[in-house]
Design a protein around this motif. Structure first.
Motif, PDB file in Angstrom:
ATOM      1  N   VAL A 192     -59.397  -9.922 -42.534  1.00 16.90           N
ATOM      2  CA  VAL A 192     -58.082  -9.984 -41.882  1.00 16.90           C
ATOM      3  C   VAL A 192     -57.010  -9.361 -42.766  1.00 16.90           C
ATOM      4  CG1 VAL A 192     -56.295 -11.568 -41.077  1.00 16.90           C
ATOM      5  CG2 VAL A 192     -58.671 -11.936 -40.415  1.00 16.90           C
ATOM      6  N   ALA A 193     -57.101  -9.543 -44.076  1.00 19.32           N
ATOM      7  CA  ALA A 193     -56.120  -8.939 -44.976  1.00 19.32           C
ATOM      8  C   ALA A 193     -56.150  -7.419 -44.884  1.00 19.32           C
ATOM      9  CB  ALA A 193     -56.385  -9.385 -46.412  1.00 19.32           C
ATOM     10  N   ASP A 194     -57.332  -6.850 -44.646  1.00 18.13           N
ATOM     11  CA  ASP A 194     -57.466  -5.386 -44.565  1.00 18.13           C
ATOM     12  C   ASP A 194     -57.170  -4.836 -43.173  1.00 18.13           C
ATOM     13  OD1 ASP A 194     -58.150  -5.193 -47.215  1.00 18.13           O
ATOM     14  OD2 ASP A 194     -60.318  -5.228 -46.845  1.00 18.13           O
ATOM     15  N   GLY A 195     -57.576  -5.563 -42.127  1.00 19.13           N
ATOM     16  CA  GLY A 195     -57.487  -4.983 -40.791  1.00 19.13           C
ATOM     17  C   GLY A 195     -56.813  -5.820 -39.733  1.00 19.13           C
ATOM     18  N   GLY A 196     -56.279  -6.979 -40.089  1.00 19.52           N
ATOM     19  CA  GLY A 196     -55.644  -7.828 -39.094  1.00 19.52           C
ATOM     20  C   GLY A 196     -56.663  -8.645 -38.327  1.00 19.52           C
ATOM     21  N   TRP A 197     -56.143  -9.488 -37.425  1.00 22.58           N
ATOM     22  CA  TRP A 197     -57.015 -10.397 -36.681  1.00 22.58           C
ATOM     23  C   TRP A 197     -58.020  -9.652 -35.812  1.00 22.58           C
ATOM     24  CZ3 TRP A 197     -57.980 -15.350 -37.301  1.00 22.58           C
ATOM     25  CH2 TRP A 197     -58.700 -16.016 -36.299  1.00 22.58           C
ATOM     26  N   ALA A 198     -57.632  -8.518 -35.259  1.00 24.89           N
ATOM     27  CA  ALA A 198     -58.523  -7.765 -34.369  1.00 24.89           C
ATOM     28  C   ALA A 198     -59.791  -7.313 -35.082  1.00 24.89           C
ATOM     29  CB  ALA A 198     -57.791  -6.565 -33.783  1.00 24.89           C
ATOM     30  N   ALA A 199     -59.735  -7.193 -36.408  1.00 27.49           N
ATOM     31  CA  ALA A 199     -60.902  -6.728 -37.168  1.00 27.49           C
ATOM     32  C   ALA A 199     -61.923  -7.828 -37.404  1.00 27.49           C
ATOM     33  CB  ALA A 199     -60.448  -6.160 -38.513  1.00 27.49           C
TER      34      ALA A 199
ATOM     35  N   THR B 269     -64.513  -9.566 -36.303  1.00 26.23           N
ATOM     36  CA  THR B 269     -65.615  -9.665 -35.340  1.00 26.23           C
ATOM     37  C   THR B 269     -66.899  -9.971 -36.107  1.00 26.23           C
ATOM     38  OG1 THR B 269     -66.007  -7.271 -35.456  1.00 26.23           O
ATOM     39  CG2 THR B 269     -64.512  -8.057 -33.742  1.00 26.23           C
ATOM     40  N   LEU B 270     -67.971 -10.259 -35.381  1.00 22.60           N
ATOM     41  CA  LEU B 270     -69.191 -10.742 -36.026  1.00 22.60           C
ATOM     42  C   LEU B 270     -69.844  -9.719 -36.951  1.00 22.60           C
ATOM     43  CD1 LEU B 270     -70.949 -12.839 -33.223  1.00 22.60           C
ATOM     44  CD2 LEU B 270     -69.536 -13.618 -35.131  1.00 22.60           C
ATOM     45  N   ARG B 271     -69.871  -8.451 -36.541  1.00 21.01           N
ATOM     46  CA  ARG B 271     -70.599  -7.474 -37.359  1.00 21.01           C
ATOM     47  C   ARG B 271     -69.976  -7.283 -38.742  1.00 21.01           C
ATOM     48  NH1 ARG B 271     -74.705  -4.649 -36.497  1.00 21.01           N
ATOM     49  NH2 ARG B 271     -74.671  -5.095 -34.267  1.00 21.01           N
ATOM     50  N   PRO B 272     -68.679  -6.971 -38.844  1.00 19.36           N
ATOM     51  CA  PRO B 272     -68.121  -6.843 -40.196  1.00 19.36           C
ATOM     52  C   PRO B 272     -68.168  -8.144 -40.990  1.00 19.36           C
ATOM     53  CG  PRO B 272     -66.384  -6.718 -38.540  1.00 19.36           C
ATOM     54  CD  PRO B 272     -67.674  -6.628 -37.815  1.00 19.36           C
ATOM     55  N   LEU B 273     -68.091  -9.273 -40.297  1.00 17.07           N
ATOM     56  CA  LEU B 273     -68.179 -10.552 -40.983  1.00 17.07           C
ATOM     57  C   LEU B 273     -69.582 -10.732 -41.574  1.00 17.07           C
ATOM     58  CD1 LEU B 273     -66.498 -13.074 -41.586  1.00 17.07           C
ATOM     59  CD2 LEU B 273     -67.326 -14.062 -39.443  1.00 17.07           C
ATOM     60  N   ALA B 274     -70.596 -10.412 -40.775  1.00 15.10           N
ATOM     61  CA  ALA B 274     -71.976 -10.512 -41.255  1.00 15.10           C
ATOM     62  C   ALA B 274     -72.221  -9.554 -42.415  1.00 15.10           C
ATOM     63  CB  ALA B 274     -72.945 -10.225 -40.108  1.00 15.10           C
ATOM     64  N   GLU B 275     -71.711  -8.332 -42.303  1.00 15.53           N
ATOM     65  CA  GLU B 275     -71.899  -7.352 -43.375  1.00 15.53           C
ATOM     66  C   GLU B 275     -71.233  -7.806 -44.668  1.00 15.53           C
ATOM     67  OE1 GLU B 275     -70.370  -3.758 -41.763  1.00 15.53           O
ATOM     68  OE2 GLU B 275     -72.147  -3.358 -40.514  1.00 15.53           O
ATOM     69  N   SER B 276     -70.053  -8.378 -44.556  1.00 12.38           N
ATOM     70  CA  SER B 276     -69.356  -8.865 -45.740  1.00 12.38           C
ATOM     71  C   SER B 276     -70.112  -9.991 -46.416  1.00 12.38           C
ATOM     72  CB  SER B 276     -67.951  -9.337 -45.353  1.00 12.38           C
ATOM     73  OG  SER B 276     -67.263  -9.861 -46.459  1.00 12.38           O
ATOM     74  N   LEU B 277     -70.820 -10.792 -45.623  1.00 13.15           N
ATOM     75  CA  LEU B 277     -71.569 -11.934 -46.137  1.00 13.15           C
ATOM     76  C   LEU B 277     -73.009 -11.578 -46.504  1.00 13.15           C
ATOM     77  CD1 LEU B 277     -70.221 -14.497 -43.546  1.00 13.15           C
ATOM     78  CD2 LEU B 277     -69.865 -14.633 -46.013  1.00 13.15           C
TER      79      LEU B 277
ATOM     80  N   ALA C 192     -43.601  -7.806 -39.608  1.00  9.71           N
ATOM     81  CA  ALA C 192     -43.758  -8.330 -40.961  1.00  9.71           C
ATOM     82  C   ALA C 192     -45.230  -8.496 -41.317  1.00  9.71           C
ATOM     83  CB  ALA C 192     -43.022  -9.660 -41.101  1.00  9.71           C
ATOM     84  N   LEU C 193     -46.039  -9.002 -40.383  1.00  5.16           N
ATOM     85  CA  LEU C 193     -47.476  -9.166 -40.642  1.00  5.16           C
ATOM     86  C   LEU C 193     -48.138  -7.807 -40.886  1.00  5.16           C
ATOM     87  CD1 LEU C 193     -48.840 -11.909 -38.232  1.00  5.16           C
ATOM     88  CD2 LEU C 193     -48.239 -12.079 -40.632  1.00  5.16           C
ATOM     89  N   ALA C 194     -47.818  -6.841 -40.052  1.00  4.19           N
ATOM     90  CA  ALA C 194     -48.432  -5.518 -40.199  1.00  4.19           C
ATOM     91  C   ALA C 194     -48.005  -4.853 -41.500  1.00  4.19           C
ATOM     92  CB  ALA C 194     -48.067  -4.636 -39.006  1.00  4.19           C
ATOM     93  N   ALA C 195     -46.757  -5.111 -41.930  1.00  2.86           N
ATOM     94  CA  ALA C 195     -46.252  -4.497 -43.164  1.00  2.86           C
ATOM     95  C   ALA C 195     -47.017  -4.977 -44.391  1.00  2.86           C
ATOM     96  CB  ALA C 195     -44.764  -4.797 -43.321  1.00  2.86           C
ATOM     97  N   ALA C 196     -47.676  -6.126 -44.287  1.00  2.45           N
ATOM     98  CA  ALA C 196     -48.466  -6.637 -45.411  1.00  2.45           C
ATOM     99  C   ALA C 196     -49.644  -5.723 -45.722  1.00  2.45           C
ATOM    100  CB  ALA C 196     -48.963  -8.045 -45.103  1.00  2.45           C
TER     101      ALA C 196
END
Length: 428
Positions: A32-39, A41-49, A335-339
């Protein structure tokens, strides 16, 4: 003849064991820090783990189940974090206003810096829960825990119960946290945040320099040369660029910056994608167009119209998104996107410095007049209302009247403050 083949990139090894909730939370924070809430999803979450989607799904269930587990893990971590602050507050007993303001500033600093990734997850989930009822249900305990902490701080600082417990005070820290994350590197912002917190808790001051300091900090957050500015009072075109600006405004309010894709806005405006891209080359251009459209409508609502003489009605319409043009939601999304998008930081700084300007115009119509009303007081009041609005679903009025009443109670019990009113008054 020697044959050669391209060396295949080795596939990352996956672990057969399902991740623990704490690992799930940490991975979600990174994504979420890199891509926001829309990012998220299960696949990137699984890959990160380093597990397969199948392992993740078999253990936790659907994406909704995974999100519920993330929120539960976040709440557990939150209880540990705020447990330390609860223990300190218990030792301190009743708080004077200056101490309460310093504590609020220190906690915001911790949340924005040391706890940045988890705070971003909280704010992104809060924003998404305004349109996602399923998320809203599983996120509510985490949200309510934070709101309850700030309410407790307010009561310990001798705030009126109807002010501390209304949600308006918790809303203040929600909105300010979003700006703390993206503007923390700006000394003018950090000083303005501290000044607002002192006003929020009614800290006594010596001398009469508050107005001058506020004016200097106000100007310090203005656009610098070369930065693309959002115009306050822009003329909106009547043809397709105007439709594109309106579509950008609605998407910004309803779904945040990630919803402003060229294909989506082009379809909403009824023009070819290539035509839109020529006039608005980047997503940043669409953000600017959307904000300018919203601000022009806010200026019209505050400056005139059939309900301009009825501040509560006008405020409810502006703050709860009647017609889909909630400036608070739009600037919070910015403000959220500016982070994660540095190009948006100047716009976020400008939106933060302008908090309360339109609210001041409405509050000046209150009878009897509010004591000590100035731009700094209106800024504090506005931040609380905007933050509270984000705890409501899109377009819902819910308990807004209660928060509005708490804001007025706060203003009516305030001391006689210096009149902090910079000469330039943009329109947000």
């Amino acid at each position: 003849m020697e044959l050669t083949t391209a060396t295949a990139k080795p596939r990352p090894r996956t672990r057969p064991k399902a991740p623990e909730p704490r690992q799930l939370l940490n991975a979600a924070c990174r994504i979420v820090a890199d891509g926001g809430w829309a990012a998220l999803t299960l696949r990137p979450l699984a890959e990160s783990l380093e597990v397969s989607v199948t392992v993740l799904s078999n253990h936790y269930g659907t994406r909704a189940d995974v999100v519920a587990a993330i929120c539960a893990a976040a709440l557990a971590a939150e209880e540990h974090l705020f447990g330390g602050w609860h223990a300190m507050l218990a030792r301190l007993g009743p708080l004077d206003a200056a101490t309460a303001a310093d504590l609020g500033d220190t906690i915001l600093e911790q949340l924005a810096v040391a706890e940045r990734s988890r705070s971003l997850l909280f704010l992104e989930a809060l924003q998404a829960s305004s349109w996602d009822d399923e998320l809203r249900a599983v996120f509510a305990p985490w949200r309510d825990a934070r709101m309850g902490f700030w309410a407790g701080l307010g009561r310990q600082a001798s705030m009126l119960p109807e002010v501390a417990d209304s949600g308006w005070l918790g809303g203040y820290f929600i909105d300010e946290l979003a700006y703390s994350i993206c503007l923390h590197h700006l000394p003018s912002y950090r000083m303005l945040r501290r000044l607002c917190l002192r006003r929020l808790f009614g800290a006594a001051r010596t001398g009469s320099g508050e107005a001058s300091l506020f004016a200097a900090l106000f100007e310090g957050l203005d656009y610098q040369d070369g930065e693309i500015a959002v115009s306050h009072g822009a003329q909106i075109a009547a043809d397709w660029p105007g439709r594109a600006a309106q579509a950008s405004a609605l998407a910004l309010v309803e779904r945040g910056v990630s919803a402003l894709t060229h294909r989506a806005i082009a379809a909403a405006a009824g023009v070819p994608h290539t035509t839109l891209s020529y006039r608005f080359p980047t997503q940043h251009d669409l953000v600017v167009a959307g904000l300018e459209y919203i601000i022009s409508n806010v200026m019209q609502a505050v400056g005139g119209g059939e309900d301009a003489a009825e501040p509560p009605r006008t405020l409810a319409r502006l703050r709860t998104g009647e017609g889909g043009l909630d400036v608070g939601r739009a600037t919070f999304a910015l403000a959220l996107a500016a982070a994660r998008m540095p190009r948006l930081v100047p716009g976020a700084a400008d939106m933060r410095r302008c908090r309360g300007i339109n609210l001041l115009k409405l509050l000046q119509r209150e009878t009897p007049p509010l004591p000590g009303l100035d731009l700094l007081a209106a800024q504090v009041a506005s931040i609380g209302l905007i933050g509270f609005t984000h705890t409501l679903p899109n377009g819902a009025r819910g308990d807004y009247a209660r928060a509005h009443g708490a804001m007025l109670a706060y203003l009516r019990t305030g001391s006689s403050f210096d009149q902090a009113s910079p000469g330039r008054h943009p329109a947000t």
